[in-house]
Design a protein around this motif. Structure first.
Motif, PDB file in Angstrom:
ATOM      1  N   LEU A   1      -1.905  -2.671 -12.663  1.00  0.00           N
ATOM      2  CA  LEU A   1      -1.996  -3.804 -13.583  1.00  0.00           C
ATOM      3  C   LEU A   1      -0.651  -4.055 -14.277  1.00  0.00           C
ATOM      4  CD1 LEU A   1      -4.022  -5.865 -14.613  1.00  0.00           C
ATOM      5  CD2 LEU A   1      -4.670  -4.252 -16.399  1.00  0.00           C
ATOM      6  N   LYS A   2       0.057  -2.991 -14.641  1.00  0.00           N
ATOM      7  CA  LYS A   2       1.362  -3.151 -15.289  1.00  0.00           C
ATOM      8  C   LYS A   2       2.367  -3.873 -14.401  1.00  0.00           C
ATOM      9  CE  LYS A   2       1.130   1.004 -18.202  1.00  0.00           C
ATOM     10  NZ  LYS A   2       1.688   2.365 -18.382  1.00  0.00           N
ATOM     11  N   ALA A   3       2.214  -3.762 -13.090  1.00  0.00           N
ATOM     12  CA  ALA A   3       3.152  -4.383 -12.164  1.00  0.00           C
ATOM     13  C   ALA A   3       2.978  -5.901 -12.084  1.00  0.00           C
ATOM     14  CB  ALA A   3       3.003  -3.768 -10.777  1.00  0.00           C
ATOM     15  N   ASN A   4       1.909  -6.422 -12.709  1.00  0.00           N
ATOM     16  CA  ASN A   4       1.671  -7.869 -12.751  1.00  0.00           C
ATOM     17  C   ASN A   4       1.607  -8.490 -11.353  1.00  0.00           C
ATOM     18  OD1 ASN A   4       1.254 -10.380 -13.971  1.00  0.00           O
ATOM     19  ND2 ASN A   4       3.445 -10.854 -13.960  1.00  0.00           N
ATOM     20  N   PRO A   5       0.704  -8.001 -10.495  1.00  0.00           N
ATOM     21  CA  PRO A   5       0.614  -8.557  -9.139  1.00  0.00           C
ATOM     22  C   PRO A   5      -0.062  -9.922  -9.143  1.00  0.00           C
ATOM     23  CG  PRO A   5      -1.152  -7.007  -9.492  1.00  0.00           C
ATOM     24  CD  PRO A   5      -0.303  -6.952 -10.734  1.00  0.00           C
ATOM     25  N   ASP A   6       0.049 -10.607  -8.016  1.00  0.00           N
ATOM     26  CA  ASP A   6      -0.640 -11.891  -7.852  1.00  0.00           C
ATOM     27  C   ASP A   6      -2.123 -11.698  -7.534  1.00  0.00           C
ATOM     28  OD1 ASP A   6       1.670 -13.689  -8.138  1.00  0.00           O
ATOM     29  OD2 ASP A   6       2.367 -12.682  -6.325  1.00  0.00           O
ATOM     30  N   GLY A   7      -2.505 -10.505  -7.128  1.00  0.00           N
ATOM     31  CA  GLY A   7      -3.894 -10.185  -6.842  1.00  0.00           C
ATOM     32  C   GLY A   7      -4.027  -8.723  -6.490  1.00  0.00           C
ATOM     33  N   ASP A  58       0.860  -1.182   0.000  1.00  0.00           N
ATOM     34  CA  ASP A  58       0.000   0.000   0.000  1.00  0.00           C
ATOM     35  C   ASP A  58       0.897   1.233   0.000  1.00  0.00           C
ATOM     36  OD1 ASP A  58      -2.091   1.759   0.189  1.00  0.00           O
ATOM     37  OD2 ASP A  58      -2.513   1.383   2.308  1.00  0.00           O
ATOM     38  N   TYR A  59       1.550   1.475  -1.151  1.00  0.00           N
ATOM     39  CA  TYR A  59       2.490   2.587  -1.285  1.00  0.00           C
ATOM     40  C   TYR A  59       1.760   3.822  -1.807  1.00  0.00           C
ATOM     41  CZ  TYR A  59       6.362  -0.847  -1.044  1.00  0.00           C
ATOM     42  OH  TYR A  59       7.236  -1.833  -0.665  1.00  0.00           O
ATOM     43  N   GLU A  60       2.349   4.973  -1.508  1.00  0.00           N
ATOM     44  CA  GLU A  60       1.791   6.218  -2.027  1.00  0.00           C
ATOM     45  C   GLU A  60       1.950   6.308  -3.540  1.00  0.00           C
ATOM     46  OE1 GLU A  60       2.745  10.993  -1.933  1.00  0.00           O
ATOM     47  OE2 GLU A  60       3.510   9.715  -0.321  1.00  0.00           O
ATOM     48  N   ASP A  61       3.057   5.836  -4.059  1.00  0.00           N
ATOM     49  CA  ASP A  61       3.355   5.950  -5.490  1.00  0.00           C
ATOM     50  C   ASP A  61       3.276   4.571  -6.148  1.00  0.00           C
ATOM     51  OD1 ASP A  61       4.226   6.465  -8.015  1.00  0.00           O
ATOM     52  OD2 ASP A  61       6.205   7.224  -7.439  1.00  0.00           O
ATOM     53  N   PRO A  62       2.245   4.288  -6.943  1.00  0.00           N
ATOM     54  CA  PRO A  62       2.103   2.957  -7.549  1.00  0.00           C
ATOM     55  C   PRO A  62       3.165   2.648  -8.599  1.00  0.00           C
ATOM     56  CG  PRO A  62       0.402   4.439  -8.375  1.00  0.00           C
ATOM     57  CD  PRO A  62       1.100   5.170  -7.271  1.00  0.00           C
ATOM     58  N   VAL A  63       3.884   3.650  -9.073  1.00  0.00           N
ATOM     59  CA  VAL A  63       4.953   3.384 -10.039  1.00  0.00           C
ATOM     60  C   VAL A  63       6.022   2.491  -9.423  1.00  0.00           C
ATOM     61  CG1 VAL A  63       6.763   4.461 -11.431  1.00  0.00           C
ATOM     62  CG2 VAL A  63       4.503   5.510 -11.308  1.00  0.00           C
ATOM     63  N   LYS A  64       6.214   2.591  -8.119  1.00  0.00           N
ATOM     64  CA  LYS A  64       7.220   1.772  -7.438  1.00  0.00           C
ATOM     65  C   LYS A  64       6.887   0.282  -7.502  1.00  0.00           C
ATOM     66  CE  LYS A  64       8.584   5.344  -4.111  1.00  0.00           C
ATOM     67  NZ  LYS A  64       8.651   5.725  -2.667  1.00  0.00           N
ATOM     68  N   TYR A  65       5.610  -0.029  -7.731  1.00  0.00           N
ATOM     69  CA  TYR A  65       5.221  -1.431  -7.777  1.00  0.00           C
ATOM     70  C   TYR A  65       5.920  -2.178  -8.921  1.00  0.00           C
ATOM     71  CZ  TYR A  65       1.353  -0.124  -4.638  1.00  0.00           C
ATOM     72  OH  TYR A  65       0.597   0.327  -3.593  1.00  0.00           O
ATOM     73  N   LEU A  66       6.262  -1.465  -9.999  1.00  0.00           N
ATOM     74  CA  LEU A  66       6.866  -2.124 -11.161  1.00  0.00           C
ATOM     75  C   LEU A  66       8.156  -2.849 -10.788  1.00  0.00           C
ATOM     76  CD1 LEU A  66       6.321   0.698 -13.806  1.00  0.00           C
ATOM     77  CD2 LEU A  66       5.083  -1.462 -13.644  1.00  0.00           C
TER      78      LEU A  66
END
Length: 814
Positions: free
Chosen positions: A603-609, A561-569
């Motif tokens: 969605l771009k980060a390809n999470p498991d859920g 649950d990060y502030e910046d979703p770009v980091k998820y990549l």
């Protein structure tokens, strides 16, 4: 001409209802004595419903019943009975927060419309479609939307929308405020808001308090007054314009309803003009903490919250120029007269304020001396104190005259047709604007006239005598064969019976359709009964990269649950390689245009859920990524099995119960659904306020929004210190929205054994500012307790937590 929107007024009691009707409301909304989001209002009883709805319909006004709280499993039978009563009364709609209750209402009565409450947090076309799928025929949009965002939603979904245009503004998104639970043991989602946003807080920046600042009410917004943007709201096709105020007085309802009736009529006639300053002052006198357009004109963090007072103030008169011999001198452009109430604003608590009624006014040209009764001590009044006019008895008297008494003042036009011929009764029919009819025939027969035959003038004079009714004659159609006569007493009787018949037709509730027997048993029977045992699983939610890196090697589901979703990549593949199943949490709010920037990056980060925290997220990910596992978080407000079933029917993996549930209510829910449907949060810092208003931008910058604030949230740690001394952390999300978290973590450790006996097997711990070592220690401790290696009851002591778990009714042990 544009389509005329409905004007919807509030009513906390019958006087308010009459005030709304007589001053021009097209519809009135009110609550019952249970399951109303304004529990402190006087409200109405189920027994009142038939009379109340009949009164509204006879006056040509629609009636909506606010049934807009969460409903717990043990209350569903009563909820069904109340929905049956609402439908049977002929109510035009039920306003509903709980999506399970929306389903229940549709099953109980196909003729009862369901309006999605603002408590459902509808902020986008996606969430509007979600409400529509739940059975809503209208949605009340969140107050945090701008006019242009509303226009974008209207273009993308055809469901009619309702928008607040006047009244108090909650600082938090409706349906997403958990502050009353966290701090006061009561639930805003159950109608018991403690108004914690109206309390003073000290701003703490990087560990240091900001002293010497008059701004103490950091999250207490000014009131909404949207008359400046009415033309645009009408232009974009908003179906209903709503006034807040079920806790307000009849005078407030009368004043505000009449004001917006006048303004809407002018806009729709193409003659919109700004209201006079005097008319706005009258509006301020009824109730005002200061007016603004709220978020309708766009986000402006410098304007929404002034922060000097949370109280009703009225009209600003000016500042004190001096005090002498029991008189106060001031400069003002506002009329003041003996009898008016004033208060001297010195930044004191309300109980210490100096104020009273003006006894004498001297001077002129804006330089006035105000005299008061000898009983008022002016010793504490100082030069420079702000002076407010809080009451005007003359205005109050004028407003009360609009609704007091039995004689209807607001009249509906009716068309009358009269026909007959000699030897037969006179027949008359009255029709209102919606085509409803009431007819009557004379007892005596028409005769050939000997002297003065009935003509249109005579008939108009007689049928225009509609005093005591809510009608006024508009058009008259006469079809008489020859010169005919009838005694005036007969004409009067026909007119009276026709009016009575039309009233009966308007108040008739026989068109309501009801399911022949209770629907709840069959709805419950459709829920699977799978209660197969499963070993306990413990997931964790991380808000920092350090927490995530330390937790990933422990395995299991790890939410980010990060502030910046770009980091998820970069984070998702790294943490997955370390051993975690990585799920990404969406923000709690999604506005038009944010789905690509926020959901798209997830969605771009390809999470498991994906852990969906907004209805719009469920709608978007189901459309864009059909195979991606989805779960609904606490913010979807699941408090009963019907809501759980509605969410699970969307193909979700599981649901997190609403934080409003205490252990007893959670137990009822767990017994009513397959336990694997539920994932329960057992350790967390309660997310209290969730605001569009940004404290960082408002207090640490001069910017109005994210484009010019300089992003102080990136470089400063901010908290709000309450009156007890707790410092509640404030965090900004990707949408620059603030969440104020409880300073004290909450633990359900002592109830873990009871949860396991219920068959629950999915559990979650959440972290806020804990360091990596602390997060790992907490997770391991809870896993030990779940697997029988430690005593869960000791966890709250070990981690200095509050022993609350959904504190709707207080500690779980009660």
């Amino acid at each position: 001409m544009p389509t005329r929107p409905e004007l919807l007024a509030p009513a906390g009691d019958f006087d308010c209802l009459k005030a709304a009707v007589e001053n021009g409301a097209d519809a009135v909304y009110f609550g019952l004595d249970k399951y109303s989001a304004r529990a402190r209002a006087h409200n109405f009883t189920v027994e009142d419903l038939p009379r109340t709805i009949r009164f509204l319909h006879e006056r040509g006004v629609r009636g909506y019943v606010a049934f807009n709280t969460l409903i717990f499993s043990g209350e569903l039978e009563e909820a069904e009975a109340m929905l049956r009563a609402i439908a049977a009364s002929g109510a035009d709609a039920a306003i509903v927060q709980d999506i399970g209750v929306a389903r229940l209402a549709r099953a109980v009565s196909p003729t009862l419309e369901v309006h999605a409450s603002t408590q459902m947090t509808v902020t986008s076309a996606e969430s509007l479609r979600f409400a529509q799928a739940a059975g809503a025929s209208r949605a009340i949009l969140a107050r945090e939307l701008s006019v242009e965002e509303i226009a974008a939603i209207r273009k993308s979904c055809d469901l009619p929308v309702e928008v607040f245009v006047h009244g108090a503004l909650c600082v938090a998104y409706s349906g997403q405020c958990l502050t009353s639970e966290a701090l006061g043991g009561r639930s805003a989602n159950r109608g018991a808001c403690a108004q914690a946003c109206r309390l003073p807080y000290d701003l703490v920046v990087d560990g240091q308090g900001r002293d010497g600042d008059d701004v103490k009410y950091l999250i207490s917004p000014q009131d909404l007054a949207a008359y400046e943007v009415l033309p645009r709201l009408v232009e974009i096709g908003v179906a209903s314009l709503k006034i807040e105020g079920r806790l307000k007085t009849p005078e407030y309802v009368a004043n505000v309803t009449r004001f917006y009736r006048e303004q809407i009529d002018r806009v729709c006639a193409g003659a919109a003009v700004a209201p006079s300053r005097e008319r706005v002052r009258e509006l301020e006198l009824s109730f005002s903490r200061g007016f603004s357009t709220g978020f309708l004109a766009g986000v402006n963090h410098q304007e929404l919250v002034k922060g000097l007072s949370p109280k009703k103030r009225g009209v600003f008169l000016g500042t004190v120029d001096g005090v002498s011999r029991g008189r106060v001198r001031l400069l003002t452009a506002v009329p003041v007269k003996p009898g008016d109430g004033v208060v001297f604003d010195q930044g004191r608590p309300e109980e210490d304020e100096i104020g009273g009624r003006v006894y004498e006014v001297r001077g002129g040209g804006g330089r006035l001396e105000l005299g008061f009764s000898r009983g008022l001590d002016l010793g504490g009044v100082r030069r420079g104190d702000r002076v407010w006019k809080t009451d005007d008895p003359a205005l109050t008297k004028k407003l009360r005259a609009t609704w007091e008494g039995e004689e209807p003042r607001r009249l509906s036009p009716v068309d009358v047709s009269v026909r007959g011929k000699a030897g037969e009764p006179l027949e008359a029919e009255m029709r209102d604007a919606r085509g409803r009819r009431g007819g009557a025939r004379s007892e005596a027969r028409l005769e050939a006239a000997r002297t003065r035959p009935l003509d249109e003038g005579a008939l108009r004079a007689q049928f225009g005598k509609l005093g005591g009714t809510p009608f006024e004659l508009r058009a008259l159609s006469v079809e008489l064969e020859g010169a005919l006569s009838l005694p005036m007493s007969q004409l009067n009787a026909v007119r009276r019976r026709a009016a009575e018949a039309l009233l009966a037709a308007r108040g008739d509730a026989s068109g309501a359709k009801l399911a022949p027997s209770p629907v709840l048993p069959s709805m419950r029977a459709s829920i699977p009964g799978d209660r197969a045992p499963h070993s306990p699983e413990l997931s964790a939610l991380a808000r920092t990269g350090a927490q995530a890196a330390a937790l990933a090697p422990l395995g299991g589901r790890l939410y980010l649950d990060y502030e910046d979703p770009v980091k998820y990549l970069s984070e998702v593949p790294r943490l997955r390689a370390a051993g975690a199943s990585v799920w990404l949490a969406t923000p709690r709010i999604q506005k038009p245009g944010e789905e690509v920037r926020v959901f798209g990056n997830i969605l771009k980060a390809n999470p498991d859920g994906v852990l969906a925290r907004t209805p719009g997220a469920i709608d978007w990910f189901r459309r864009q990524a059909p195979g991606l596992p989805l779960a609904a978080d606490y913010s979807l407000n699941c408090a009963n099995e019907l809501t759980a079933a509605a969410l699970m029917d969307l193909g979700l993996e599981f649901v997190t119960p609403a934080y409003d549930c205490d252990f007893s209510q959670l137990s009822d829910l767990a017994r009513a659904v397959p336990p694997r449907w539920l994932e329960t949060v057992v350790h967390q810092h309660m997310p209290m306020f969730h605001n569009e208003h940004c404290v960082f931008a408002a207090r640490l910058s001069s910017g109005r929004d994210w484009r010019d604030c300089g992003r102080p949230c990136d470089t400063h740690r901010v908290s709000l210190r309450d009156r007890v001394g707790y410092e509640h952390p404030v965090k900004a999300d990707v949408g620059c929205r603030n969440t104020v978290f409880n300073a004290v973590p909450q633990s359900a450790g002592e109830f873990l054994s009871g949860m396991l006996r219920l068959g629950l097997s999915r559990f979650r711990v959440e972290f806020l500012e804990e360091d990596a070592g602390g997060a790992v220690a907490i997770r391991r401790a809870y896993l030990d307790a779940l697997e029988g290696r430690a005593d869960g009851a000791e966890l709250w002591r070990r981690f200095q937590s509050s022993r609350f778990f959904g504190v709707t009714r207080g500690p779980l042990g009660l």
